[in-house]
Design a protein around this motif. Structure first.
Motif, PDB file in Angstrom:
ATOM      1  N   PRO A   1      -0.885   5.890   4.128  1.00  0.00           N
ATOM      2  CA  PRO A   1      -2.310   6.176   4.365  1.00  0.00           C
ATOM      3  C   PRO A   1      -2.561   7.672   4.412  1.00  0.00           C
ATOM      4  O   PRO A   1      -1.635   8.466   4.574  1.00  0.00           O
ATOM      5  CB  PRO A   1      -2.563   5.542   5.739  1.00  0.00           C
ATOM      6  CG  PRO A   1      -1.237   5.564   6.402  1.00  0.00           C
ATOM      7  CD  PRO A   1      -0.210   5.393   5.314  1.00  0.00           C
TER       8      PRO A   1
ATOM      9  N   THR B   1      -7.491   1.458  14.079  1.00  0.00           N
ATOM     10  CA  THR B   1      -6.534   0.774  13.211  1.00  0.00           C
ATOM     11  C   THR B   1      -6.900   0.929  11.743  1.00  0.00           C
ATOM     12  O   THR B   1      -8.077   1.074  11.391  1.00  0.00           O
ATOM     13  CB  THR B   1      -6.448  -0.735  13.532  1.00  0.00           C
ATOM     14  OG1 THR B   1      -7.737  -1.311  13.372  1.00  0.00           O
ATOM     15  CG2 THR B   1      -5.935  -0.974  14.935  1.00  0.00           C
ATOM     16  N   LEU B   2      -5.893   0.901  10.905  1.00  0.00           N
ATOM     17  CA  LEU B   2      -6.041   0.850   9.449  1.00  0.00           C
ATOM     18  C   LEU B   2      -5.393  -0.443   8.989  1.00  0.00           C
ATOM     19  O   LEU B   2      -4.374  -0.851   9.539  1.00  0.00           O
ATOM     20  CB  LEU B   2      -5.286   2.010   8.783  1.00  0.00           C
ATOM     21  CG  LEU B   2      -5.777   3.419   9.024  1.00  0.00           C
ATOM     22  CD1 LEU B   2      -4.721   4.408   8.580  1.00  0.00           C
ATOM     23  CD2 LEU B   2      -7.050   3.655   8.248  1.00  0.00           C
ATOM     24  N   ARG B   3      -5.955  -1.071   7.969  1.00  0.00           N
ATOM     25  CA  ARG B   3      -5.364  -2.304   7.456  1.00  0.00           C
ATOM     26  C   ARG B   3      -5.151  -2.172   5.953  1.00  0.00           C
ATOM     27  O   ARG B   3      -6.036  -1.714   5.241  1.00  0.00           O
ATOM     28  CB  ARG B   3      -6.279  -3.496   7.742  1.00  0.00           C
ATOM     29  CG  ARG B   3      -5.697  -4.829   7.318  1.00  0.00           C
ATOM     30  CD  ARG B   3      -6.651  -5.965   7.593  1.00  0.00           C
ATOM     31  NE  ARG B   3      -6.932  -6.116   9.003  1.00  0.00           N
ATOM     32  CZ  ARG B   3      -6.190  -6.844   9.843  1.00  0.00           C
ATOM     33  NH1 ARG B   3      -5.120  -7.455   9.415  1.00  0.00           N
ATOM     34  NH2 ARG B   3      -6.534  -6.939  11.105  1.00  0.00           N
ATOM     35  N   CYS B   4      -3.970  -2.573   5.514  1.00  0.00           N
ATOM     36  CA  CYS B   4      -3.658  -2.609   4.086  1.00  0.00           C
ATOM     37  C   CYS B   4      -4.166  -3.935   3.541  1.00  0.00           C
ATOM     38  O   CYS B   4      -3.817  -4.997   4.063  1.00  0.00           O
ATOM     39  CB  CYS B   4      -2.137  -2.491   3.921  1.00  0.00           C
ATOM     40  SG  CYS B   4      -1.564  -2.636   2.227  1.00  0.00           S
TER      41      CYS B   4
ATOM     42  N   TRP C   1      -6.288   0.843   1.643  1.00  0.00           N
ATOM     43  CA  TRP C   1      -6.386   0.901   3.101  1.00  0.00           C
ATOM     44  C   TRP C   1      -7.852   0.762   3.474  1.00  0.00           C
ATOM     45  O   TRP C   1      -8.716   1.344   2.829  1.00  0.00           O
ATOM     46  CB  TRP C   1      -5.863   2.234   3.626  1.00  0.00           C
ATOM     47  CG  TRP C   1      -4.380   2.341   3.577  1.00  0.00           C
ATOM     48  CD1 TRP C   1      -3.643   3.043   2.673  1.00  0.00           C
ATOM     49  CD2 TRP C   1      -3.442   1.721   4.452  1.00  0.00           C
ATOM     50  NE1 TRP C   1      -2.313   2.892   2.930  1.00  0.00           N
ATOM     51  CE2 TRP C   1      -2.161   2.088   4.027  1.00  0.00           C
ATOM     52  CE3 TRP C   1      -3.571   0.879   5.571  1.00  0.00           C
ATOM     53  CZ2 TRP C   1      -1.007   1.654   4.671  1.00  0.00           C
ATOM     54  CZ3 TRP C   1      -2.417   0.450   6.207  1.00  0.00           C
ATOM     55  CH2 TRP C   1      -1.164   0.835   5.775  1.00  0.00           C
ATOM     56  N   THR C   2      -8.133   0.007   4.516  1.00  0.00           N
ATOM     57  CA  THR C   2      -9.515  -0.071   4.992  1.00  0.00           C
ATOM     58  C   THR C   2      -9.902   1.307   5.526  1.00  0.00           C
ATOM     59  O   THR C   2      -9.053   2.027   6.046  1.00  0.00           O
ATOM     60  CB  THR C   2      -9.656  -1.107   6.126  1.00  0.00           C
ATOM     61  OG1 THR C   2      -8.740  -0.772   7.168  1.00  0.00           O
ATOM     62  CG2 THR C   2      -9.385  -2.507   5.626  1.00  0.00           C
ATOM     63  N   PRO C   3     -11.172   1.692   5.378  1.00  0.00           N
ATOM     64  CA  PRO C   3     -11.583   3.005   5.885  1.00  0.00           C
ATOM     65  C   PRO C   3     -11.455   3.048   7.404  1.00  0.00           C
ATOM     66  O   PRO C   3     -11.718   2.056   8.075  1.00  0.00           O
ATOM     67  CB  PRO C   3     -13.049   3.116   5.472  1.00  0.00           C
ATOM     68  CG  PRO C   3     -13.352   1.942   4.629  1.00  0.00           C
ATOM     69  CD  PRO C   3     -12.242   0.953   4.747  1.00  0.00           C
ATOM     70  N   LEU C   4     -11.057   4.182   7.901  1.00  0.00           N
ATOM     71  CA  LEU C   4     -10.950   4.346   9.350  1.00  0.00           C
ATOM     72  C   LEU C   4     -12.285   4.841   9.879  1.00  0.00           C
ATOM     73  O   LEU C   4     -12.833   5.811   9.366  1.00  0.00           O
ATOM     74  CB  LEU C   4      -9.848   5.355   9.665  1.00  0.00           C
ATOM     75  CG  LEU C   4      -9.515   5.453  11.149  1.00  0.00           C
ATOM     76  CD1 LEU C   4      -8.793   4.193  11.606  1.00  0.00           C
ATOM     77  CD2 LEU C   4      -8.652   6.654  11.409  1.00  0.00           C
ATOM     78  N   ASP C   5     -12.822   4.143  10.884  1.00  0.00           N
ATOM     79  CA  ASP C   5     -14.143   4.494  11.403  1.00  0.00           C
ATOM     80  C   ASP C   5     -14.054   5.267  12.707  1.00  0.00           C
ATOM     81  O   ASP C   5     -14.975   5.290  13.487  1.00  0.00           O
ATOM     82  CB  ASP C   5     -14.990   3.233  11.582  1.00  0.00           C
ATOM     83  CG  ASP C   5     -14.299   2.209  12.470  1.00  0.00           C
ATOM     84  OD1 ASP C   5     -13.201   2.509  12.991  1.00  0.00           O
ATOM     85  OD2 ASP C   5     -14.854   1.117  12.646  1.00  0.00           O
TER      86      ASP C   5
ATOM     87  N   ILE D   1      -4.676  11.505   9.331  1.00  0.00           N
ATOM     88  CA  ILE D   1      -5.850  11.512  10.201  1.00  0.00           C
ATOM     89  C   ILE D   1      -5.768  12.770  11.059  1.00  0.00           C
ATOM     90  O   ILE D   1      -4.773  12.969  11.754  1.00  0.00           O
ATOM     91  CB  ILE D   1      -5.872  10.255  11.096  1.00  0.00           C
ATOM     92  CG1 ILE D   1      -5.912   9.009  10.219  1.00  0.00           C
ATOM     93  CG2 ILE D   1      -7.055  10.299  12.063  1.00  0.00           C
ATOM     94  CD1 ILE D   1      -5.580   7.748  10.950  1.00  0.00           C
TER      95      ILE D   1
ATOM     96  N   CYS E   1       0.861  -1.175   0.000  1.00  0.00           N
ATOM     97  CA  CYS E   1       0.000   0.000   0.000  1.00  0.00           C
ATOM     98  C   CYS E   1       0.902   1.231   0.000  1.00  0.00           C
ATOM     99  O   CYS E   1       2.030   1.164   0.486  1.00  0.00           O
ATOM    100  CB  CYS E   1      -0.845   0.058   1.278  1.00  0.00           C
ATOM    101  SG  CYS E   1      -2.316  -0.977   1.273  1.00  0.00           S
TER     102      CYS E   1
END
Length: 69
Positions: A7, A44-47, A56-60, A10, A4
Motif C-alpha cells: 500500500p 484500516t486498508l483492505r485489499c 487497496w480501498t482508500p484510507l479515510d 501513510i 495486492c
C-alpha cells in the motif's frame, strides 16, 4: 491467488507490512506518537478485487499533529 502490491505510505503512521498482500486482507495502522487519528477513524486498508483489478480501498483517516495551531 490474487495479491495486492504494497500500500501507499501513510504520513505519520505505522503499518504492519508483509511481503505479499492477498485479496481480502486488512491492514491496520497506528499513528506515530504526537499524532492523532482524525475521524473517521477506521484505520484500516483492505485489499480487494474490483472489476478485475486488485486495489487497496482508500484510507479515510489521517494522522495529524494539531498542537501547532
Amino acid at each position: 491467488t490474487d495479491f495486492c502490491g504494497p500500500p501507499k505510505a501513510i504520513p505519520h503512521a505505522y503499518l504492519s507490512l508483509n511481503k505479499q498482500y492477498y485479496v481480502g486482507q486488512v491492514l491496520h495502522f497506528k499513528c506515530q506518537s504526537a499524532y492523532d487519528r482524525q475521524p473517521p477513524t477506521s484505520g484500516t486498508l483492505r485489499c480487494k478485487k474490483v472489476n478485475g483489478k486488485i486495489i487497496w480501498t482508500p484510507l479515510d483517516t489521517r494522522c495529524t499533529n494539531d498542537s501547532h495551531k
